[in-house]
Design a protein around this motif. Structure first.
Motif, PDB file in Angstrom:
ATOM      1  N   ASP A 153       3.152   6.192   4.207  1.00  0.00           N
ATOM      2  CA  ASP A 153       3.525   4.835   4.266  1.00  0.00           C
ATOM      3  C   ASP A 153       2.570   4.066   4.121  1.00  0.00           C
ATOM      4  O   ASP A 153       1.176   3.334   4.729  1.00  0.00           O
ATOM      5  CB  ASP A 153       3.320   4.703   6.111  1.00  0.00           C
ATOM      6  N   LEU A 154       2.848   3.611   2.548  1.00  0.00           N
ATOM      7  CA  LEU A 154       1.504   2.788   1.612  1.00  0.00           C
ATOM      8  C   LEU A 154       2.333   1.702   1.682  1.00  0.00           C
ATOM      9  O   LEU A 154       3.035   1.403   2.294  1.00  0.00           O
ATOM     10  CB  LEU A 154       2.437   3.259   0.112  1.00  0.00           C
ATOM     11  N   PRO A 155       0.427   0.488   2.117  1.00  0.00           N
ATOM     12  CA  PRO A 155       1.376  -0.862   2.187  1.00  0.00           C
ATOM     13  C   PRO A 155       1.772  -1.551   0.987  1.00  0.00           C
ATOM     14  O   PRO A 155       2.240  -0.917   0.391  1.00  0.00           O
ATOM     15  CB  PRO A 155      -0.401  -1.370   2.912  1.00  0.00           C
ATOM     16  N   GLN A 156       2.933  -1.961   1.211  1.00  0.00           N
ATOM     17  CA  GLN A 156       3.429  -2.697   0.990  1.00  0.00           C
ATOM     18  C   GLN A 156       3.162  -3.225  -0.230  1.00  0.00           C
ATOM     19  O   GLN A 156       3.021  -3.784  -0.796  1.00  0.00           O
ATOM     20  CB  GLN A 156       4.787  -3.452   1.405  1.00  0.00           C
ATOM     21  N   ALA A 157       2.080  -4.421  -0.433  1.00  0.00           N
ATOM     22  CA  ALA A 157       1.342  -5.065  -0.491  1.00  0.00           C
ATOM     23  C   ALA A 157       0.492  -4.372  -1.971  1.00  0.00           C
ATOM     24  O   ALA A 157       0.728  -4.439  -2.655  1.00  0.00           O
ATOM     25  CB  ALA A 157       0.365  -5.469  -0.224  1.00  0.00           C
ATOM     26  N   LEU A 158       0.673  -2.870  -1.819  1.00  0.00           N
ATOM     27  CA  LEU A 158       0.281  -1.919  -2.786  1.00  0.00           C
ATOM     28  C   LEU A 158       1.072  -1.818  -4.087  1.00  0.00           C
ATOM     29  O   LEU A 158       1.128  -1.266  -4.874  1.00  0.00           O
ATOM     30  CB  LEU A 158      -0.604  -1.120  -2.331  1.00  0.00           C
ATOM     31  N   GLN A 159       2.871  -1.179  -2.899  1.00  0.00           N
ATOM     32  CA  GLN A 159       3.637  -1.091  -3.874  1.00  0.00           C
ATOM     33  C   GLN A 159       4.046  -2.668  -4.611  1.00  0.00           C
ATOM     34  O   GLN A 159       4.367  -1.626  -6.030  1.00  0.00           O
ATOM     35  CB  GLN A 159       4.873  -0.666  -2.673  1.00  0.00           C
ATOM     36  N   ASP A 160       3.456  -3.929  -4.130  1.00  0.00           N
ATOM     37  CA  ASP A 160       4.335  -4.464  -4.890  1.00  0.00           C
ATOM     38  C   ASP A 160       3.069  -4.292  -6.605  1.00  0.00           C
ATOM     39  O   ASP A 160       3.317  -5.458  -7.502  1.00  0.00           O
ATOM     40  CB  ASP A 160       3.792  -6.010  -4.231  1.00  0.00           C
ATOM     41  N   ARG A 161       2.295  -4.073  -6.001  1.00  0.00           N
ATOM     42  CA  ARG A 161       1.371  -3.480  -7.509  1.00  0.00           C
ATOM     43  C   ARG A 161       1.711  -2.308  -8.137  1.00  0.00           C
ATOM     44  O   ARG A 161       0.503  -1.988  -9.382  1.00  0.00           O
ATOM     45  CB  ARG A 161      -0.386  -3.633  -7.150  1.00  0.00           C
ATOM     46  N   GLY A 162       2.581  -1.816  -8.214  1.00  0.00           N
ATOM     47  CA  GLY A 162       2.693  -0.492  -8.202  1.00  0.00           C
ATOM     48  C   GLY A 162       3.046   1.034  -7.899  1.00  0.00           C
ATOM     49  O   GLY A 162       3.532   2.069  -8.458  1.00  0.00           O
ATOM     50  N   GLY A 163       2.508   0.703  -7.069  1.00  0.00           N
ATOM     51  CA  GLY A 163       1.908   1.728  -5.783  1.00  0.00           C
ATOM     52  C   GLY A 163       1.929   2.933  -6.313  1.00  0.00           C
ATOM     53  O   GLY A 163       0.489   2.592  -7.052  1.00  0.00           O
ATOM     54  N   TRP A 164       1.924   4.448  -6.385  1.00  0.00           N
ATOM     55  CA  TRP A 164       1.279   5.119  -7.063  1.00  0.00           C
ATOM     56  C   TRP A 164       1.320   5.384  -8.784  1.00  0.00           C
ATOM     57  O   TRP A 164       0.477   6.324  -9.367  1.00  0.00           O
ATOM     58  CB  TRP A 164       1.589   6.448  -6.716  1.00  0.00           C
ATOM     59  N   MET A 165       2.560   4.909  -9.105  1.00  0.00           N
ATOM     60  CA  MET A 165       2.402   4.223 -10.743  1.00  0.00           C
ATOM     61  C   MET A 165       0.888   3.582 -10.968  1.00  0.00           C
ATOM     62  O   MET A 165       0.800   4.500 -12.293  1.00  0.00           O
ATOM     63  CB  MET A 165       3.903   4.102 -11.242  1.00  0.00           C
ATOM     64  N   ASN A 166       0.178   3.394 -10.460  1.00  0.00           N
ATOM     65  CA  ASN A 166      -1.019   2.477 -11.213  1.00  0.00           C
ATOM     66  C   ASN A 166      -2.264   3.198 -10.319  1.00  0.00           C
ATOM     67  O   ASN A 166      -2.459   3.284  -8.950  1.00  0.00           O
ATOM     68  CB  ASN A 166      -0.847   1.375  -9.809  1.00  0.00           C
ATOM     69  N   ARG A 167      -3.066   3.423 -11.372  1.00  0.00           N
ATOM     70  CA  ARG A 167      -3.813   4.267 -11.011  1.00  0.00           C
ATOM     71  C   ARG A 167      -5.146   3.312  -9.754  1.00  0.00           C
ATOM     72  O   ARG A 167      -6.161   4.129  -9.645  1.00  0.00           O
ATOM     73  CB  ARG A 167      -4.785   4.423 -12.931  1.00  0.00           C
ATOM     74  N   GLU A 168      -5.308   1.948 -10.150  1.00  0.00           N
ATOM     75  CA  GLU A 168      -5.616   1.487  -9.351  1.00  0.00           C
ATOM     76  C   GLU A 168      -6.310   1.935  -7.890  1.00  0.00           C
ATOM     77  O   GLU A 168      -6.988   1.627  -7.362  1.00  0.00           O
ATOM     78  CB  GLU A 168      -5.955  -0.131  -9.426  1.00  0.00           C
ATOM     79  N   ILE A 169      -4.720   2.354  -7.133  1.00  0.00           N
ATOM     80  CA  ILE A 169      -4.163   2.600  -5.913  1.00  0.00           C
ATOM     81  C   ILE A 169      -5.552   4.177  -5.350  1.00  0.00           C
ATOM     82  O   ILE A 169      -5.943   3.403  -4.283  1.00  0.00           O
ATOM     83  CB  ILE A 169      -3.087   3.160  -5.934  1.00  0.00           C
ATOM     84  N   SER A 170      -5.543   5.033  -6.732  1.00  0.00           N
ATOM     85  CA  SER A 170      -6.380   6.303  -6.212  1.00  0.00           C
ATOM     86  C   SER A 170      -7.766   5.515  -5.851  1.00  0.00           C
ATOM     87  O   SER A 170      -8.590   5.594  -4.787  1.00  0.00           O
ATOM     88  CB  SER A 170      -6.994   6.512  -7.490  1.00  0.00           C
ATOM     89  N   GLU A 171      -8.539   4.444  -6.797  1.00  0.00           N
ATOM     90  CA  GLU A 171      -9.418   4.453  -5.190  1.00  0.00           C
ATOM     91  C   GLU A 171      -9.486   2.983  -4.363  1.00  0.00           C
ATOM     92  O   GLU A 171     -10.168   3.296  -3.593  1.00  0.00           O
ATOM     93  CB  GLU A 171      -9.954   3.352  -6.721  1.00  0.00           C
ATOM     94  N   ILE A 172      -9.124   3.068  -4.299  1.00  0.00           N
ATOM     95  CA  ILE A 172      -8.258   1.844  -3.074  1.00  0.00           C
ATOM     96  C   ILE A 172      -8.296   2.533  -2.156  1.00  0.00           C
ATOM     97  O   ILE A 172      -8.452   2.448  -0.981  1.00  0.00           O
ATOM     98  CB  ILE A 172      -6.875   0.450  -3.791  1.00  0.00           C
ATOM     99  N   PHE A 173      -7.699   3.785  -2.068  1.00  0.00           N
ATOM    100  CA  PHE A 173      -7.402   5.082  -1.652  1.00  0.00           C
ATOM    101  C   PHE A 173      -9.165   5.396  -0.603  1.00  0.00           C
ATOM    102  O   PHE A 173      -8.985   5.361   0.576  1.00  0.00           O
ATOM    103  CB  PHE A 173      -6.151   5.765  -1.944  1.00  0.00           C
TER     104      PHE A 173
END
Ligand code: FCB
Length: 433
Positions: free
Chosen positions: A115-135
Motif C-alpha cells: 500500500d504505497l502512498p500515492q504521493a510516492l507513486q506520483d514520483r514513479g513508485g518503485w521504478m524510482n530509485r529514490e523511493i528506497s531511501e525514503i522507505f
C-alpha cells in the motif's frame, strides 16, 4: 519458542481509509478505477479492523496463537510518504501492539504490504530509485516508536508479487504492464529492504527478516524448451529475490533484460545485509512450459490432478516440503532460519463456516513443514493466512481466506470450523512440549 500465528495486511483488513489523517495509497486509487477489481470492490471498509481491532485481538487470544503478523500502512504513518510522522497513525499501531503484548501474542509487523502512498507513486513508485531511501526513513520512524517492544521486524511482503502483478502485468496496483521492463521495481524494493535493515537495527530492532513468495517450479515436460522456460521462471520468481538477499548477487539475467544499469555499485552489499530469518510465503507449486507468445519467456501451464481451492489454486502440501528442502540445498549455510509467514487457502463463499477443506489444507501443510524440519530445514514459525476473511486484492471480497468468517454487511465475525480445529491443535502443542 516456535511461533504459531495468523497473518493479515493493512489494506486488506483495516478500512477507515480517511480516518485520523491517513493519506491515499495506490490501492485506494487502483481499486476505485473502473474494472480493476472484481465487482469494483475496494478496501474502503474491509473488515473495519481499524475500529474493531480489540475484537480481533480477542479472537486471536481465543485461538491460542503466540504471534501475529500484520502490516503497517505507510500512508497512516506518513500520509504523503515523506516528512514528519502523523502521530495518530503511529498511535493506532502502538495501541494494537500493546494489546497484543498484553494478550501474550508477539507482534510481527511488516512495513510494506503493497500500500504505497500515492504521493510516492506520483514520483514513479518503485521504478524510482529514490523511493528506497525514503522507505528506510519510514522504517526508522516506525521502529523508533515501537522497537522497544517488538523484537522481530519484516521489511517487505513479496517483492516478486508486487513487481510482477503491480508493474509487469498490471493486475494489482499501480496497474502497470511493463513486462520484464518492471525489473527495476524489483531491484529498488530489494535496495529499500537492505537500507531498511540498517535503519531498523539502528533504531533497536533485534531481528529482521524479509518475506518472499516462493514456489517450486515444475517443468511441463523434460523437453528443452519447457526446461529452459522453467529455469527462467525459477530465476524471475524465486532467485531474483532470494539470491541477492542471501548470496549478495543476482542470478544471470542477461536473457531477460538488455541492461542492468539500474543496479549501482555497492547496491548488492546493501541488499545482502545479514538477516535473522527468511520469511517464506507458500501457496502452491507452478508448472511452466515454453512461451506461447511474445513478451514473457515462459507460460504458466497449470497443474491438474490435485484438489483446488476456491481460487482454483492446486492444493499440494508436499510442495512446501519440496520448497523448504530446495532452499536448504540451494543456499546451505547462507540460509537463515525460516519462518513460514503465510500459508492458507480460500474456500467457497457459500460454504461459510463448515470449512473442512481448510482444515485438510492446514493439516497437510503443517505435516509437510514438519517433514522438511525432520529433513534438516530450520523452521521457526508458521503463520496462517488469514485470521479474517478480507479484501483479496483484485478478487475483492470473493476469496475468503479467514479462519474467522466476516459478514461484510454487518462486520459480524464468526469463527469457522478451522478456527476450532487450530485452537485444539495449538492446545495439543503446549502439552506436547
Ligand atoms: C499473498 C499476499 C496476501 C494474500 C495471499 C492470499 O500473495 O501476500 O496479501 O493476498 O497472497
Amino acid at each position: 519458542m516456535f511461533l504459531w500465528g495468523t497473518a493479515t495486511a493493512a489494506y486488506q483488513i483495516e478500512g477507515a481509509v480517511a480516518a485520523d489523517g491517513r493519506g491515499v495509497s495506490i490501492w485506494d486509487t487502483f481499486s476505485h478505477e473502473p474494472g480493476r477489481t472484481r465487482d469494483g470492490h475496494t478496501g474502503d471498509l474491509a473488515c473495519d479492523h481499524y475500529h474493531r481491532w480489540r475484537e480481533d485481538v480477542a479472537l486471536m487470544s481465543g485461538l491460542g496463537v503466540n504471534a501475529y503478523r500484520f502490516s503497517i500502512a505507510w500512508p497512516r504513518v506518513q500520509p504523503l510518504g515523506t516528512g514528519t510522522a502523523n502521530p495518530k497513525g503511529l498511535d493506532f499501531y502502538e495501541r494494537l501492539v500493546d494489546a497484543l503484548l498484553e494478550a501474550g501474542i508477539q507482534p510481527v509487523p511488516t512495513l510494506f504490504h503493497w500500500d504505497l502512498p500515492q504521493a510516492l507513486q506520483d514520483r514513479g513508485g518503485w521504478m524510482n530509485r529514490e523511493i528506497s531511501e525514503i522507505f528506510a526513513d519510514y522504517a526508522a520512524i516506525v521502529a523508533s516508536r515501537l522497537a522497544d517492544r517488538i523484537p522481530l521486524w519484516i521489511t517487505l511482503n513479496e517483492p516478486f508479487v508486487h513487481m510482477a502483478y503491480g508493474y509487469a502485468m498490471g493486475i494489482h496496483a499501480p496497474g502497470q504492464a511493463l513486462l520484464t521492463g518492471a525489473l527495476p521495481a524489483g531491484h529498488h524494493q530489494l535496495l529499500a529492504h537492505g537500507m531498511a535493515v540498517r535503519a531498523l537495527r539502528a533504531a533497536g530492532a533485534r531481528q529482521v527478516a524479509i518475506t518472499n513468495n516462493c514456489t517450486p517450479v515444475w517443468p511441463a515436460s523434460q523437453q528443452e524448451p519447457d526446461l529452459s522456460a522453467a529455469h527462467a521462471y525459477d530465476v524471475l520468481h524465486n532467485r531474483l529475490f532470494n539470491d541477492p538477499v542471501l548470496l549478495g548477487k543476482y542470478p544471470d539475467l542477461s536473457a531477460y533484460t538488455p541492461t542492468l544499469d539500474f543496479v549501482h555499485d555497492g547496491d548488492l552489499d546493501v541488499i545482502a545485509a545479514p538477516l535473522d530469518f527468511l520469511g517464506v510465503n507458500y501457496y502452491n507449486p507452478t508448472r511452466i512450459a515454453a512461451p506461447t507468445s511474445e513478451g514473457l519467456p515462459f507460460t504458466d501451464a497449470g497443474i491438474t490432478g490435485y484438489p483446488t481451492t476456491a481460487f482454483g489454486w492446486p492444493v499440494v502440501p508436499d510442495g512446501l516440503r519440496e520448497l523448504l528442502t530446495g532452499l536448504e540445498t540451494r543456499y546451505g549455510a547462507a540460509l537463515p532460519p525460516v519462518l513460514i509467514t503465510e500459508n492458507g487457502c480460500s474456500t467457497d463463499d457459500t460454504a461459510t463456516l463448515d470449512d473442512g477443506p481448510r482444515i485438510a489444507f492446514l493439516e497437510g501443510h503443517i505435516a509437510a513443514m514438519r517433514q522438511a524440519m525432520a529433513e534438516g530445514v530450520d523452521v521457526r514459525g508458521y503463520f496462517v493466512w488469514s485470521l479474517l476473511d478480507n479484501f483479496e486484492w483484485a478478487e475483492g471480497y470473493h476469496q475468503r481466506f479467514g479462519l474467522v468468517h466476516v459478514d461484510f454487511e454487518t462486520q459480524r465475525r464468526t469463527p469457522k470450523a478451522s478456527y476450532a480445529w487450530l485452537r485444539s491443535f495449538l492446545e495439543a502443542q503446549k502439552t506436547d512440549t
